[in-house]
Design a protein around this motif. Structure first.
Motif, short mmCIF file in Angstrom:
data_model
loop_
_atom_site.label_atom_id
_atom_site.label_comp_id
_atom_site.label_asym_id
_atom_site.label_seq_id
_atom_site.Cartn_x
_atom_site.Cartn_y
_atom_site.Cartn_z
N TYR A 328 0.85 -1.20 0.00
CA TYR A 328 0.00 0.00 0.00
C TYR A 328 0.89 1.25 0.00
O TYR A 328 1.90 1.30 0.70
CB TYR A 328 -0.91 0.02 1.23
CG TYR A 328 -1.96 -1.07 1.24
CD1 TYR A 328 -3.18 -0.90 0.59
CD2 TYR A 328 -1.72 -2.28 1.90
CE1 TYR A 328 -4.14 -1.91 0.59
CE2 TYR A 328 -2.66 -3.29 1.91
CZ TYR A 328 -3.88 -3.10 1.25
OH TYR A 328 -4.82 -4.10 1.26
N GLU A 330 0.70 5.48 0.37
CA GLU A 330 -0.11 6.62 0.81
C GLU A 330 0.59 7.92 0.45
O GLU A 330 1.76 8.13 0.83
CB GLU A 330 -0.35 6.55 2.33
CG GLU A 330 -1.17 5.34 2.76
CD GLU A 330 -1.41 5.34 4.27
OE1 GLU A 330 -0.86 6.23 4.95
OE2 GLU A 330 -2.14 4.45 4.75
N THR A 332 1.57 11.84 0.56
CA THR A 332 1.75 12.84 1.61
C THR A 332 1.78 14.22 0.97
O THR A 332 1.71 14.35 -0.26
CB THR A 332 3.06 12.57 2.38
OG1 THR A 332 4.17 12.76 1.51
CG2 THR A 332 3.09 11.15 2.94
N SER A 341 -1.30 1.13 -5.69
CA SER A 341 -1.42 0.79 -4.28
C SER A 341 -2.40 -0.37 -4.11
O SER A 341 -3.40 -0.47 -4.82
CB SER A 341 -1.92 2.00 -3.49
OG SER A 341 -2.06 1.70 -2.13
N SER A 371 8.15 8.61 2.68
CA SER A 371 7.29 7.93 3.65
C SER A 371 5.99 7.54 2.98
O SER A 371 5.70 7.95 1.86
CB SER A 371 7.02 8.84 4.86
OG SER A 371 6.38 10.04 4.45
N GLY A 372 5.19 6.73 3.70
CA GLY A 372 3.88 6.32 3.19
C GLY A 372 3.86 4.92 2.61
O GLY A 372 2.89 4.55 1.95
N LYS A 374 3.52 0.91 3.10
CA LYS A 374 3.00 -0.07 4.06
C LYS A 374 2.97 -1.45 3.42
O LYS A 374 2.59 -1.58 2.25
CB LYS A 374 1.60 0.31 4.55
CG LYS A 374 1.55 1.55 5.41
CD LYS A 374 0.14 1.80 5.92
CE LYS A 374 0.10 3.04 6.82
NZ LYS A 374 -1.27 3.29 7.34
N VAL A 376 1.43 -5.32 4.24
CA VAL A 376 0.49 -6.07 5.08
C VAL A 376 0.72 -7.56 4.86
O VAL A 376 0.64 -8.05 3.71
CB VAL A 376 -0.97 -5.69 4.77
CG1 VAL A 376 -1.92 -6.54 5.63
CG2 VAL A 376 -1.19 -4.21 5.02
N THR A 383 0.79 -5.30 9.90
CA THR A 383 1.15 -4.20 9.02
C THR A 383 2.54 -3.67 9.38
O THR A 383 2.82 -3.38 10.55
CB THR A 383 0.13 -3.06 9.11
OG1 THR A 383 -1.17 -3.55 8.76
CG2 THR A 383 0.51 -1.92 8.17
N TYR A 384 3.40 -3.56 8.37
CA TYR A 384 4.74 -2.98 8.54
C TYR A 384 4.73 -1.62 7.87
O TYR A 384 4.49 -1.51 6.65
CB TYR A 384 5.81 -3.87 7.90
CG TYR A 384 5.89 -5.25 8.52
CD1 TYR A 384 6.77 -5.51 9.56
CD2 TYR A 384 5.11 -6.30 8.03
CE1 TYR A 384 6.87 -6.78 10.13
CE2 TYR A 384 5.19 -7.57 8.58
CZ TYR A 384 6.07 -7.80 9.63
OH TYR A 384 6.17 -9.05 10.18
N THR A 385 4.98 -0.57 8.65
CA THR A 385 4.96 0.80 8.14
C THR A 385 6.38 1.36 8.06
O THR A 385 7.16 1.23 9.01
CB THR A 385 4.10 1.70 9.04
OG1 THR A 385 2.78 1.14 9.15
CG2 THR A 385 4.01 3.10 8.48
N ASP A 387 7.98 4.93 7.41
CA ASP A 387 7.72 6.35 7.25
C ASP A 387 8.99 7.19 7.10
O ASP A 387 8.90 8.37 6.77
CB ASP A 387 6.92 6.88 8.44
CG ASP A 387 5.45 6.48 8.36
OD1 ASP A 387 4.97 6.28 7.22
OD2 ASP A 387 4.81 6.32 9.41
#
Length: 407
Positions: A328, A330, A332, A341, A371-372, A374, A376, A383-385, A387
């Motif tokens: 995923y 995201e 910013t 995504s 960053s952003g 993710k 899963v 979930t591994y984020t 950033d």
């Protein structure tokens, strides 16, 4: 009980180079209390130049006046002389020299037997030994001979030598995200005089390739042609160690690769005496590698505002099971992603890695953070984020090109 008198005597002298000494003239006016006493003494000193006694012109070689310190890594040299104290002829003279340390006894000399020795002759021996241990050393000299009646006799003499530490070496390690290891080495001179560092190199282990970061862009050393260290002064060195391809492909072995290598230091002191010191195997702390790791592989330093750029990341599975991920992305306020995504990635087997390529557009100038991202885990729903994956500097485009485009 009286000590036994021998026909032979033994002298041991340390072979050292002289030091450079500057004369210090001390003079006075004839009207002062000492009168011409200091002036007369100054004229008689061998370091004074006739007619210019009050000038300190040049330097002079001064023979050692006191026992000279021996430092670890230097070469200990000594002259051993056996001579007769009687007019009798002595036969079958042998000289044996050993060096006793805290851990071992080293043979330095065991000369063949000298057939005979008269009153005006000597048996001379010169020894050289590179000192490799710190602490007290005992020089053991044993002389065996036969008197004129053929009676064998022998005696031994002991000489204590104190070996001191010449350098204090401190190291610091930094484990980078791209699996590189940075080593900072601080070398401090703790001798009583100045030394010149001739070489400070890192002999890396077979698992790493070393890059020296102590050279200027022109190719010379950042310290100049000569690295002179006065007592208690410190010089700092930096090295980058990159794991070889075989180690990178085996994540488990990479985390256990703690042996970095050895520092090899060569210096010169006084009038060019050479010393060499090699540290023990340097150990880094084992890096804390989680089950899933995402790190930058290729990333430009500068990107242009509102222009597409790409970068590559390395996704590593350090666990013992197969993992399926859904990616995923995201957006910013600083970065807009140009990838799909929610797409599913190929399964990642245990202790393997995969190279991922990302595309994005920078929206704000300046130093910006990527960053952003993710990941899963479809099985554990974990979930591994990521950033703060990396940084890029966003610059404005060429204004002249933009004006031409608008026209």
């Amino acid at each position: 009980m009286e000590a036994e008198e021998h026909l032979l005597a033994l002298k041991v002298m340390r072979l050292t180079r002289p030091t450079l000494a500057s004369p210090l003239p001390i003079t006075c006016d004839s009207k002062d209390l000492p009168g011409n006493l200091l002036n007369n003494a100054l004229q008689q000193t061998p370091t004074a130049v006739p007619g210019s006694e009050t000038l300190a012109i040049g330097q002079f070689l001064l023979l050692p006046q006191n026992p000279v310190n021996i430092y670890l890594g230097e070469t200990f040299s000594s002259y051993i002389c056996v001579y007769s104290e009687t007019k009798q002829i002595v036969y079958n003279i042998t000289v044996k020299v050993d060096l006793q340390t805290s851990s071992q006894r080293l043979p330095l000399a065991n000369n063949p037997s000298t057939a005979q020795l008269s009153s005006d002759e000597t048996v001379n021996t010169v020894i050289h030994h590179e000192v490799k241990e710190i602490g007290p050393h005992i020089l053991v000299c044993e002389v065996s001979y036969q008197n004129s009646a053929g009676v064998p006799q022998s005696f031994r003499k002991f000489f204590k030598i104190q070996v001191l530490k010449p350098l204090d070496v401190k190291t610091k390690f930094y484990n980078a995200e791209n699996d590189d290891v940075y080593l900072e080495a601080q070398v401090q001179n703790i001798t009583s005089g100045p030394i010149c560092l001739e070489k400070v190199s890192l002999d890396a282990s077979h698992l790493f390739n070393v890059t020296c970061l102590n050279e200027a862009p022109s190719g010379g050393s950042v310290f100049g042609n000569v690295t002179l260290l006065h007592p208690q002064n410190i010089s700092q060195y930096l090295y980058c160690l990159t794991p070889n391809e075989k180690l990178i492909s085996d994540v488990k072995s990479l985390s256990g690769a703690t042996n970095i290598g050895k520092l090899d230091i060569v210096w010169r002191s006084n009038l060019g005496e050479k010393g060499r010191l090699q540290t023990s195997q340097l150990q880094r702390m084992s890096p804390d590698i989680g089950d899933i790791k995402l790190s930058i592989m290729e990333l430009p330093n500068f990107v242009v505002l509102e222009q597409l750029f790409t970068f590559k990341c390395k996704l590593v599975n350090n666990g013992e099971r197969r993992v399926d991920f859904v990616l995923y992305l995201e957006n910013t306020k600083n970065i807009a992603w140009c990838d799909i995504s929610g797409r599913k990635l190929e399964a990642l087997t245990p202790h393997s890695y995969k190279i991922l390529e990302f595309k994005c557009i920078p929206l704000v100038p300046g130093l910006r953070t990527l960053s952003g991202i993710k990941l899963v885990d479809t099985f554990l729903k974990r979930t591994y984020t990521f950033d703060e994956l990396g940084h890029v500097f966003v610059v404005l485009g060429d204004s002249k090109s933009e004006e031409k485009a608008n026209n």
